[in-house]
Design a protein around this motif. Sequence first.
Motif, PDB file in Angstrom:
ATOM      1  N   THR A 154      69.831 -48.326   2.457  1.00 22.47           N
ATOM      2  CA  THR A 154      69.722 -47.485   1.231  1.00 22.47           C
ATOM      3  C   THR A 154      68.289 -47.643   0.644  1.00 22.47           C
ATOM      4  N   ASP A 155      67.719 -48.803   0.842  1.00 27.91           N
ATOM      5  CA  ASP A 155      66.192 -48.935   0.132  1.00 27.91           C
ATOM      6  C   ASP A 155      65.422 -49.993   1.001  1.00 27.91           C
ATOM      7  N   PRO A 156      65.132 -49.475   2.091  1.00 29.14           N
ATOM      8  CA  PRO A 156      64.314 -50.226   3.085  1.00 29.14           C
ATOM      9  C   PRO A 156      63.001 -50.861   2.562  1.00 29.14           C
ATOM     10  N   GLY A 157      62.400 -50.104   1.529  1.00 26.70           N
ATOM     11  CA  GLY A 157      61.082 -50.463   0.963  1.00 26.70           C
ATOM     12  C   GLY A 157      61.194 -51.667   0.142  1.00 26.70           C
ATOM     13  N   ASN A 158      62.328 -52.032  -0.229  1.00 24.99           N
ATOM     14  CA  ASN A 158      62.491 -53.271  -1.136  1.00 24.99           C
ATOM     15  C   ASN A 158      62.916 -54.404  -0.267  1.00 24.99           C
ATOM     16  N   LEU A 175      55.328 -66.762   1.310  1.00 31.10           N
ATOM     17  CA  LEU A 175      56.634 -66.476   1.259  1.00 31.10           C
ATOM     18  C   LEU A 175      56.927 -65.207   1.123  1.00 31.10           C
ATOM     19  N   ASP A 176      58.339 -64.603   1.681  1.00 34.40           N
ATOM     20  CA  ASP A 176      58.885 -63.293   0.946  1.00 34.40           C
ATOM     21  C   ASP A 176      58.087 -62.149   0.943  1.00 34.40           C
ATOM     22  N   PHE A 177      57.520 -61.736   2.234  1.00 28.24           N
ATOM     23  CA  PHE A 177      56.673 -60.604   2.397  1.00 28.24           C
ATOM     24  C   PHE A 177      57.665 -59.210   2.296  1.00 28.24           C
ATOM     25  N   PRO A 178      57.041 -58.351   2.096  1.00 23.93           N
ATOM     26  CA  PRO A 178      57.721 -57.035   2.508  1.00 23.93           C
ATOM     27  C   PRO A 178      58.267 -56.927   3.825  1.00 23.93           C
ATOM     28  N   LEU A 179      59.330 -56.392   4.226  1.00 17.38           N
ATOM     29  CA  LEU A 179      59.689 -56.345   5.549  1.00 17.38           C
ATOM     30  C   LEU A 179      58.933 -55.010   6.109  1.00 17.38           C
ATOM     31  N   LEU A 180      58.802 -54.084   5.363  1.00 13.43           N
ATOM     32  CA  LEU A 180      58.491 -52.737   5.765  1.00 13.43           C
ATOM     33  C   LEU A 180      57.479 -52.159   4.737  1.00 13.43           C
ATOM     34  N   GLU A 181      56.467 -51.496   5.360  1.00 16.22           N
ATOM     35  CA  GLU A 181      55.540 -50.746   4.547  1.00 16.22           C
ATOM     36  C   GLU A 181      55.414 -49.158   4.903  1.00 16.22           C
ATOM     37  N   TRP A 182      55.256 -48.262   4.014  1.00 20.08           N
ATOM     38  CA  TRP A 182      55.149 -47.004   4.014  1.00 20.08           C
ATOM     39  C   TRP A 182      53.915 -46.459   4.732  1.00 20.08           C
ATOM     40  N   ASP A 183      53.652 -45.604   5.445  1.00 20.10           N
ATOM     41  CA  ASP A 183      52.572 -45.008   5.933  1.00 20.10           C
ATOM     42  C   ASP A 183      52.389 -43.404   5.370  1.00 20.10           C
ATOM     43  N   ASP A 184      51.575 -43.303   4.769  1.00 24.07           N
ATOM     44  CA  ASP A 184      51.711 -41.847   4.089  1.00 24.07           C
ATOM     45  C   ASP A 184      51.236 -40.941   5.387  1.00 24.07           C
ATOM     46  N   GLU A 185      50.331 -41.251   6.110  1.00 17.10           N
ATOM     47  CA  GLU A 185      49.807 -40.492   7.089  1.00 17.10           C
ATOM     48  C   GLU A 185      50.984 -40.127   8.229  1.00 17.10           C
ATOM     49  N   SER A 186      51.721 -41.115   8.522  1.00 14.80           N
ATOM     50  CA  SER A 186      52.652 -40.932   9.719  1.00 14.80           C
ATOM     51  C   SER A 186      54.115 -40.523   9.227  1.00 14.80           C
ATOM     52  N   MET A 197      55.824 -54.679   8.643  1.00 13.72           N
ATOM     53  CA  MET A 197      54.747 -55.414   8.092  1.00 13.72           C
ATOM     54  C   MET A 197      54.026 -56.754   8.872  1.00 13.72           C
ATOM     55  N   HIS A 198      55.238 -57.251   9.528  1.00 13.66           N
ATOM     56  CA  HIS A 198      54.859 -58.374  10.535  1.00 13.66           C
ATOM     57  C   HIS A 198      54.959 -57.944  11.816  1.00 13.66           C
ATOM     58  N   HIS A 199      56.015 -57.831  12.489  1.00 10.17           N
ATOM     59  CA  HIS A 199      56.403 -57.066  13.726  1.00 10.17           C
ATOM     60  C   HIS A 199      57.774 -56.636  13.625  1.00 10.17           C
ATOM     61  N   GLN A 225      68.943 -55.327  15.097  1.00  9.66           N
ATOM     62  CA  GLN A 225      67.625 -54.798  15.620  1.00  9.66           C
ATOM     63  C   GLN A 225      67.565 -53.227  15.857  1.00  9.66           C
ATOM     64  N   GLN A 226      68.638 -52.785  16.330  1.00  5.42           N
ATOM     65  CA  GLN A 226      68.814 -51.539  16.467  1.00  5.42           C
ATOM     66  C   GLN A 226      68.438 -50.562  14.944  1.00  5.42           C
ATOM     67  N   THR A 227      69.073 -51.083  13.959  1.00  8.32           N
ATOM     68  CA  THR A 227      68.815 -50.378  12.691  1.00  8.32           C
ATOM     69  C   THR A 227      67.335 -50.645  12.364  1.00  8.32           C
ATOM     70  N   MET A 228      66.796 -51.827  12.722  1.00 11.03           N
ATOM     71  CA  MET A 228      65.177 -51.844  12.504  1.00 11.03           C
ATOM     72  C   MET A 228      64.436 -50.932  13.328  1.00 11.03           C
ATOM     73  N   PHE A 229      64.804 -50.770  14.338  1.00  9.48           N
ATOM     74  CA  PHE A 229      63.903 -49.711  15.198  1.00  9.48           C
ATOM     75  C   PHE A 229      64.170 -48.351  14.505  1.00  9.48           C
ATOM     76  N   THR A 230      65.286 -48.007  14.018  1.00 11.91           N
ATOM     77  CA  THR A 230      65.517 -46.459  13.562  1.00 11.91           C
ATOM     78  C   THR A 230      64.757 -46.466  12.267  1.00 11.91           C
ATOM     79  N   HIS A 231      64.622 -47.455  11.347  1.00 13.47           N
ATOM     80  CA  HIS A 231      63.725 -47.398  10.187  1.00 13.47           C
ATOM     81  C   HIS A 231      62.400 -47.296  10.549  1.00 13.47           C
ATOM     82  N   LEU A 232      62.085 -47.854  11.867  1.00 13.45           N
ATOM     83  CA  LEU A 232      60.624 -47.870  11.991  1.00 13.45           C
ATOM     84  C   LEU A 232      60.341 -46.638  13.166  1.00 13.45           C
TER      85      LEU A 232
END
Length: 583
Positions: A461-465, A427-438, A444-446, A493-500
Amino acid sequence: MLRTHTCGELRLADINKEVILSGWVQRVRNKGGLLWVDLRDRYGLTQLIFEEGDSSKELLEKAATLGREFVVQAKGLVIERTSKNDKIPTGEIEIKTKELTVLNPSKVPPFIIEDETDGGEDLRMKYRYLDLRRNVIREKLQLRHRMMQETRRYMDGQDFIEVETPVLIKSTPEGARDFVVPSRINPGEFYALPQSPQTFKQLLMVSGFDRYFQIVKCFRDEDLRADRQPEFTQIDCEMSFVEQEDILNTFEGLIGHLFSSVKKVDLGTVERMSYADAMTYYGNDKPDLRFDMRFAELNDLAQGKGFGIFDAAELVVGFCATGAGEYTRKQIDALTEWVKRPQIGAKGLVYVKCNGDGSFKSSVDKFYGQSDLQAWAERMDAKPGDLLLVLSGDVQSTRKQLSELRLKMGEELGLRDRNVFKPLWVLDFPLLEWDDESKRFHAMHHPFTSPKTEDLKLLETDPGNVRANAYDLVINGVEIGGGSIRIHDRGVQQTMFTHLGFSDEEAKDQFGFLMEAFEFGAPPHGGIAFGFDRLCAIFGGSDSIRDYIAFPKNNSGRDVMIDSPSAISSEQLKELNIALDKK
């Protein structure tokens, strides 16, 4: 009908019955005036007997001409066998054959069609229709069939409705590569084959179908291995008006039902573990809990003692291999070479033997005294007779390396019993993971996974956490299912797309239909998808999913039986408005 009974059906109770059997010749044993034929179909095997005196000369001669895999029909009388075979269900009877008809002769097959065959994998895949005649393969497909039927039975009993979703859909940039299909009537435009029915099942929730499932084909153009195929099957599920706990309880029920009905196994309690704990204590997000060997971090105990390798490391971590203290130096050297392979990538391996007299012997005795090693042993809950194995380096790679070593030790010590099943919710996976290349975050999931409610404020403010409201079901170290509570609010959902990294225009172009649907009363919803092929392989005690698929692809994504993929004609390409580069 060309038969009155199958080749696996007749027993002593059928003696003196006149029967007709049809099937394939497994083997012929000719003793001159006495001849036996083993006749096989998918239900089993029955022995036919032809005996001089009881059988005409013509019939004996005809039986003697039979070859392996001839398709024949036999008419005769069920009699009791003199020499019984307790290894097959029909082993107490045989058929005194009166008539024999060859329905179709066969060429000599390219490999022996028996459980122990002489055919290599490539040859058997080329002649897959012959390989499917073997009991060991047929039984795997019968297991798959049974699991499919029991899945439908359970889901129907829980008020789920099975809905088929489209196969020709729109390509999206997230996830694995799509298989694309050109549209003849829309020149220059393409469909994609679905990697999953994700957006459609969410739209079904908006539509008011509050419990959906589908046993569905999905497609991913990715590198292949034993547990991957370019086309695979999912048990795809979605529910409305639910929270995470509802999903976990419902699908623990499904998995428990499959184990009890198909394998007669009580799965028991499904443990739960956070992603953070899984990575800390087992080094991966799908730990095999059939054995312990939890990681213990040793930085505070091992650093500052003059051993430069440990002192320079970001992480010093190890585990206790219970009962492996008798490993010889040769065995430990083999483990050291194993972790130093490029596939693992460790620089070396430190060991500590916990001797029976309470003393310790290690590969770093020069730097650590008995009291130091005693502290290590206490940290790892080790006892006399155990073996401590320790790696060091940067956090991410060291945990991954130690995870591989843990699995190897579990295998060497006989702790990965295929008849033992240990399920686990992660349970409780990170929502997002940072990609150094892009230089951006990826889901992390979808991209439709909801953040944990308490972490929603961190999204800006701190999407990585931010933690995801997501969950995976793991059995014996294999991820067999994963899902999440979905976003059902357009703004989130719009905020999520922005962070992606999607612009507003890109988000609208790719997923505008879904965000618009969210404005028409989308209910809270969530779901899960199980890898059905992997689940079948676990039930069958296999590492590879290939034999649980009737016509699989090889490791190059090819169907060597029908020689696909293949080139198409220039006329077809022209019709599809596709021009190939002739360079």
